[in-house]
Every structure is written in C-alpha cells, then in structure tokens.
Design an enzyme around this catalytic site. Structure first.
Site, short mmCIF file in Angstrom:
data_model
loop_
_atom_site.label_atom_id
_atom_site.label_comp_id
_atom_site.label_asym_id
_atom_site.label_seq_id
_atom_site.Cartn_x
_atom_site.Cartn_y
_atom_site.Cartn_z
N CYS A 150 -15.98 -37.09 -29.24
CA CYS A 150 -16.78 -37.15 -30.16
C CYS A 150 -18.37 -37.43 -30.38
CB CYS A 150 -16.77 -38.83 -29.37
SG CYS A 150 -15.77 -39.52 -28.97
N ARG A 199 -16.34 -30.60 -33.74
CA ARG A 199 -16.52 -30.90 -33.43
C ARG A 199 -15.25 -31.80 -33.12
NH1 ARG A 199 -20.24 -30.94 -29.12
NH2 ARG A 199 -19.50 -32.35 -27.72
N TRP A 204 -12.87 -39.40 -31.15
CA TRP A 204 -11.58 -38.78 -31.12
C TRP A 204 -10.50 -38.93 -29.90
CZ3 TRP A 204 -9.72 -35.93 -26.82
CH2 TRP A 204 -8.39 -35.09 -27.38
N ASN A 213 -19.39 -41.49 -26.29
CA ASN A 213 -19.06 -40.69 -26.24
C ASN A 213 -18.45 -40.54 -24.44
OD1 ASN A 213 -19.03 -40.08 -28.32
ND2 ASN A 213 -20.76 -38.33 -27.75
N GLY A 214 -17.48 -40.21 -24.09
CA GLY A 214 -17.21 -39.93 -22.51
C GLY A 214 -15.90 -41.28 -22.10
N GLU A 226 -3.27 -15.13 -25.58
CA GLU A 226 -4.25 -15.54 -25.98
C GLU A 226 -3.45 -15.97 -27.59
OE1 GLU A 226 -7.01 -17.75 -26.29
OE2 GLU A 226 -8.25 -16.93 -27.71
N LYS A 243 -3.55 -18.87 -29.84
CA LYS A 243 -3.48 -19.23 -31.28
C LYS A 243 -3.21 -19.80 -32.41
CE LYS A 243 -8.06 -18.35 -30.82
NZ LYS A 243 -8.22 -18.81 -29.50
N GLU A 298 -2.21 -23.48 -32.03
CA GLU A 298 -3.38 -24.64 -32.35
C GLU A 298 -4.23 -23.89 -33.83
OE1 GLU A 298 -7.32 -23.63 -30.26
OE2 GLU A 298 -7.05 -22.13 -30.22
N HIS A 300 13.50 -11.75 -17.04
CA HIS A 300 13.85 -13.38 -16.77
C HIS A 300 13.71 -14.68 -16.82
CE1 HIS A 300 13.24 -10.10 -13.09
NE2 HIS A 300 11.61 -9.90 -13.72
N LYS A 355 -13.41 -29.00 -30.53
CA LYS A 355 -14.46 -28.12 -30.00
C LYS A 355 -14.54 -28.67 -28.43
CE LYS A 355 -15.55 -24.00 -30.11
NZ LYS A 355 -14.79 -22.81 -30.70
#
Ligand code: M6R
Length: 614
Positions: free
Chosen positions: A2, A27, A76, A100-101, A487, A491, A494, A510, A609
């Site tokens: 947010c 964000r 968000w 926010n929070g 990584e 990537k 996402e 395995h 973000k």
C-alpha cells in the site's frame, strides 16, 4: 504494498496527491482512493475504486476538483478482496482514514463495535480505526487525544493519515512498524509512505519513528511520541529529499526492469567504490570487534531474492572465515527457537529495508543480544535503523530499484556480501595478501565483464521466444550456482507466471527428475570450476529424459555446448565472481519471456515491491 500520500497547502491538493500516488504505483496495488476537501465549509469528497490509478483519475476528472487538503491511498489487499468497498480511504462519522500495515486485533475490536450497534461498509481491518477515532471524538476528546487513545488500543503495524470533517486545515498521522515520513516545502506540508511520492515537489523530508503521531497543516507540524509517554513535542530532523525524478524514469527503456538489469555494471561500481583500491579491501564504519571468541556463528536472515543472495554469501563466509553460517528465511527464523545469542552475528539482507519478516527477525536477534548488521539498499529504512545501534550497515548504493523483480539489488547484495567476507577474513588473518589482490581484482573486473555480457540481450530474447508456451521449467546448478538456479526460477515464476523450480543439480535424482520430460526445458548453470564435470553428468540425465537444455556456461565449455539445445557463453571470469555472470542471464531470460508474453513486467500480478506485512 500500500501507498499513502497526504497534502495540505497552497497547491491543488488533489493534483499533488494523485501525482504522488502515481509515483508509488511501482510498489504494487489493486485499488486506489482519495478523500479531499474542496474548500472550508464544504463536505469531504471521497472517491475509491478497484483497479489502476487511471480508474480513479477518470472518475475524479469529471468532478474537476480543486482542494486545500487531500489524503490518497493505493491498496494491496490483505483483509478483504480487492473491491471498491475495501479500497481506502475508509470513512466513518467525521473520520476519513488511509492505512498501511495490519491491525492484528481488528476482529476483536470489530466484534465489540458491532455489539455496540456499529455498521461496517468494508471487510478491511482498517475500517475499525475510523470507527474508534469517531467514537473518541464523540466523547468530546480533541483529535490528538482521540488518536492517542486509539493508538493504545490497536495492535499490529500501521502508518495512518487521517482527515476530519469540520477540521479543514489539518491532517493527522500516526506510525508504528510501517514507514511514514513528512515533507515540507514553501507551499505546503506532505505525508507519504515513501519518499518517491514526493520527487516532483522536492521538499525537505523527515522520517517518522515508531510511536510518532501528530498533525500537519499548511505551515506547521506538531509531533508527539506514544513511546515516550510525554506530552512534549518531538523535534524532527529535516533533510533534503534523496530521491530525484530521474531515478524514477525509464529513460529509453521499455521497462524499469530492463533498465535496472542494464544498470548493474554501474551499481556494482558503486558497491565497490571506496571499499576496494590498490588491491586491498577496506570496509570502514562497521562497529564489530570481530573475533572467533566473540562471534561463534553467523545467521543470515532475508526473504525472496535476498535470501538467495544470502545462500551465495554463506559459501564465501564459511570458506573464508571457517565459521558456521546459517541462512534463514526470515519468516521462519522469527518464530523458530534459534541458537541466537551474544556470540551470534546476524546479517539481514534486504533491498528495501522494510520487509516485515526480515525486520522482525532482526528485532528478535537484537532481543537475544546478537550483534546485528544489514546489507541494505535504503539508507535510513527500518532495518537500517535497527542495526545502527548494533554493528551497523553496509549500503548497497545500487540506487532506487523500481521494478518489483529485484535485479541490480540482488547482484549488489552478492557483491557487498563478498566484500564483507573478504574484510572479515582479512581481519582474522585468514586472507593472504595474494588472495586479497586476486579477489579484489576479480570484483573490479565485474562491471566491464557484465557490460560485455549485456551484449547478449537480443540473443537471449530470441532464445526466450522458444519457451512462450511452456508451463514449467527447471533450473539447476551446483556450488554457488544453485542459489542462482533458485533465483532464476523465482524470476521466471514472478514475471512470466511459469511454474519454475530451482534445484541443486546433484539433488535431481532424489525426486524432481520424475517430472522431467520433453515438455520441461531445463536451464543448466555451469561455472568454470571443478564442479563442471559433475553438472555435465546432470545435464546428460535430464537430456536422456527428453528435456530441452538451455546451458549458461563458460564460452570455452565445448562439451557443454555439444550437449545443449541452446547455449549462452560467458566470458571467463574468476570463479569467485562467476555466479554474478549467470545471474544476469537468468534475469534477462525471465524479463524477455515476460515481455514476449505481453505481461506486466514491472508490476507482476499479486506482488508488491516492499512486503511490509507478514
Ligand atoms: O526488500 P527485500 O530485499 O527485503 O525484499 C525481499 C523480497 O521480497 C524480494 O527479493 C522479492 O523476492 C522480489 N520480488 C524478487 O524479485
């Protein structure tokens, strides 16, 4: 996550707030809203809609609004689906609030208020705040006393901006465990959750600390502390705004992510600047009397890409210091019984310095008397400030990273962690002068090597075009390349929404090899080291199951090239820095696949973000 922007002043507050919100779009958000007061004596207008900021913009354009004060928000979703009703601001009685929070005890509060006859118009945790403040105002408390009382009731994390009907010249605020800052210029005062919101107005800014609450008006700021439990005004330290508009522009690039991938040579130069020279490592400013008696173990805490950077760091730190290093996902570390004590060095790795779980992990470590430091991109962020009183911080100096997908911050995290490993090894006498010279030289070669490597951009795009329709992918590597495999897979997930897995190559047999068939492209990462032959065997294993092989390997790895369907050759570099070369290619691969699929590169769905909630 947010975003909050508020303004009182001479400019048109609606324009200021909408412009500020547009700077926070990076964000990640799913709805947006604004409350504004057209003029003294008028009622507050409130507009809020699910969807992009442009939806809100279209609605308020019809009103041709001018205003003397406004608060705005990009949401968000955490509590309640993305919808018009759940978008902020939330209004109850005289109160409009953006938040926010997360309010952890909201369900309990809401039940009490429902029992008292309150009606709610959203599913959010935030709405209880508007109800509570209005309730306090109805008891004839002044707004600051009302805010103080409500802050005592709320549990969790919040940054709040609040406007009150009938109080047209002031905006109220409060902050706990969620970022909030104030700005002031000759024509007004701002509240924002991120300084990028203010880049177009160039004000001086002052960071708020936990427990701060107060109000702003056109030419005044009054601020108090809930923590200090006094009624005295708290003094603010005003600084010039660090962010500049250029940093939040794409320049000639189509996307921020592509721009940030190409900024890596410069970012790495900045990470090294002043820390290496004449073949020597020099990391000033860390308040750590590092000895094996004092530091018996190291914990690295981080999330997402920063966690993978931590896995690379572990390889270097253990090899050079001969001290055990655990890399922990911060959301696990914070709730687990860990062996953290006064002999533990805890290193938080974070681009934003705001990640809620990493912050909580550091708070836990501090409470257990560990020595704490961060490797962090945002100077003055919450994690940064926590570590200031302990060992201190190493700045990435990577510059603002706008794209949700981390690129230049990730590679800078690896570089700065390598610097730390070298400095500590030198301090302990475990680094010979020759080794120091050769490792420093390897680091200094990186900007140039990565600049050359970025010349493969078009080739990687062409390669990516072969995989647009593939629903799954596998990334494998060994040594310090298996974190890069993780990584690369992250990537791909996402950005291109392809289900991708990263695995240490030796672990395939395995279990995961059962998923490999001709529909599974496998990205195989090779370094120029003695693990190459082992990884080549793993390549053969997946090839034998029909997988298409994309190898990222040293240019001269002919055997690898022969066995691969696609081959991306890397210039020879010192094995100490080889993982960074592969990292750049996996970034480009995910970037191009995402763009070729027509997806939103810089703002992937459901992501934010800075992850400022648990
Ligand atoms: O700001 P931080 O480095 O603490 O963020 C950690 C993760 O949220 C972040 O790396 C995330 O995984 C990125 N989206 C990866 O591209």
């Amino acid at each position: 996550m947010c975003g909050i922007v508020g303004y009182v002043g001479k400019k048109n507050a609606v324009q200021v707030v909408m412009q500020g919100l547009s700077r926070l779009e990076y964000r990640g958000y799913d709805s947006a809203g604004i409350a504004f007061l057209p003029n003294v004596g008028h009622a507050t207008h409130l507009q809020k809609y699910q969807g992009q900021l442009s939806v809100l913009q279209n609605h308020i354009r019809e009103l041709d609004p001018t205003a003397i004060m406004a608060i705005g928000h990009t949401r968000w979703a955490t509590h309640g689906v993305p919808s018009d009703a759940n978008a902020h601001p939330h209004k109850y009685g005289r109160v409009q609030v953006v938040h926010n929070g997360i309010i952890e005890n909201y369900a309990h509060i809401k039940n009490q208020l429902l029992a008292e006859g309150h009606h709610f118009s959203s599913e959010t945790d935030t709405e209880v705040i508007a109800h509570l403040i209005d309730q306090q105002l109805s008891l004839n408390k002044n707004p600051l006393d009302a805010l103080r009382t409500v802050a005592d009731i709320l549990r969790g994390a919040y940054s709040l901006a609040i406007s009150l009907d009938g109080d047209p010249h002031k905006l109220y605020f409060a902050k706990l465990r969620s970022p909030l800052l104030l700005g002031r210029s000759h024509d007004g005062v701002f509240i924002a959750s991120d300084e990028f919101a203010l880049v177009d107005f160039g004000p001086q800014v002052a960071e708020l600390v936990d427990g701060d609450f107060g109000y702003i008006s056109e030419d005044e700021v009054e601020i108090f502390s809930l923590v200090e439990k006094t009624t005295a005004l708290r003094k603010l330290s005003w600084q010039p705004l660090r962010a500049v508009a250029d940093q939040v522009s794409k320049g000639s690039f189509k996307h921020f992510m592509h721009k940030e991938i190409f900024e890596q040579p410069e970012a790495i130069k900045r990470a090294l600047a002043g820390r290496v020279g004449d073949g020597k490592i020099n990391l000033p400013g860390l308040g750590l009397d590092f000895s094996k008696a004092q530091v018996k173990r190291i914990h690295i805490v981080a999330c997402g890409s920063a966690y993978y950077a931590g896995l690379v760091a572990k390889t270097d730190l253990e090899a050079m210091l001969k001290i055990s290093v655990d890399v922990e996902i911060a959301s696990e570390y914070r709730y687990r019984q860990t062996l953290t004590d006064e002999h533990t060095l805890v290193i938080a790795i974070s681009q934003s310095g705001e990640t809620a779980d990493t912050l909580a992990a550091i708070e836990k470590a501090l409470s257990l008397n560990a020595s704490c430091m961060s490797i962090c991109n945002v100077v003055g962020s919450a994690i940064w400030r926590k570590c200031e009183g302990s060992v201190g911080n190493l700045s990435l100096n990577a510059g603002p990273e706008i794209s949700v997908a981390s690129t230049k911050a990730f590679t800078s995290q690896i570089v700065v962690a390598k610097l730390l490993a070298l400095a500590l090894a030198k301090h302990l006498g475990g680094l010979s002068a020759d080794e120091e010279v050769s490792k420093v030289r390897a680091l200094l070669s990186l900007p140039h090597k990565i600049t050359d490597l970025l010349g493969s951009d078009n080739m990687v795009r062409l390669l990516a075009s072969n995989f647009i329709d593939h629903p799954k992918m596998l990334y494998i590597g060994r040594g310090d390349l298996y974190p890069i495999a993780y990584e690369g897979a992250l990537k791909m997930k996402e950005l291109a929404y392809i289900f991708a897995e990263g695995y240490p190559a030796g672990e395939l047999k395995h279990g995961p090899i059962a998923t490999v068939d001709s529909d599974m492209p496998v990205v195989v990462l090779f370094g120029n080291d003695d693990l190459m032959a082992k990884t080549l065997s793993n390549l053969s294993e997946v090839k034998a199951r029909g997988a298409k092989i994309i190898s990222i390997a040293p240019m001269n790895a002919e055997l690898v090239q022969e066995d691969s369907d696609f081959f991306i050759g890397l210039d020879e570099v010192d094995p100490f820095v080889a993982s960074l070369m592969s990292a750049v290619i996996v970034q480009l691969l995910a970037y191009h696949l995402c763009d070729l699929k027509g997806l939103d590169v810089d703002k992937p769905r459901n992501l934010a973000k800075s992850v400022t909630v648990e």
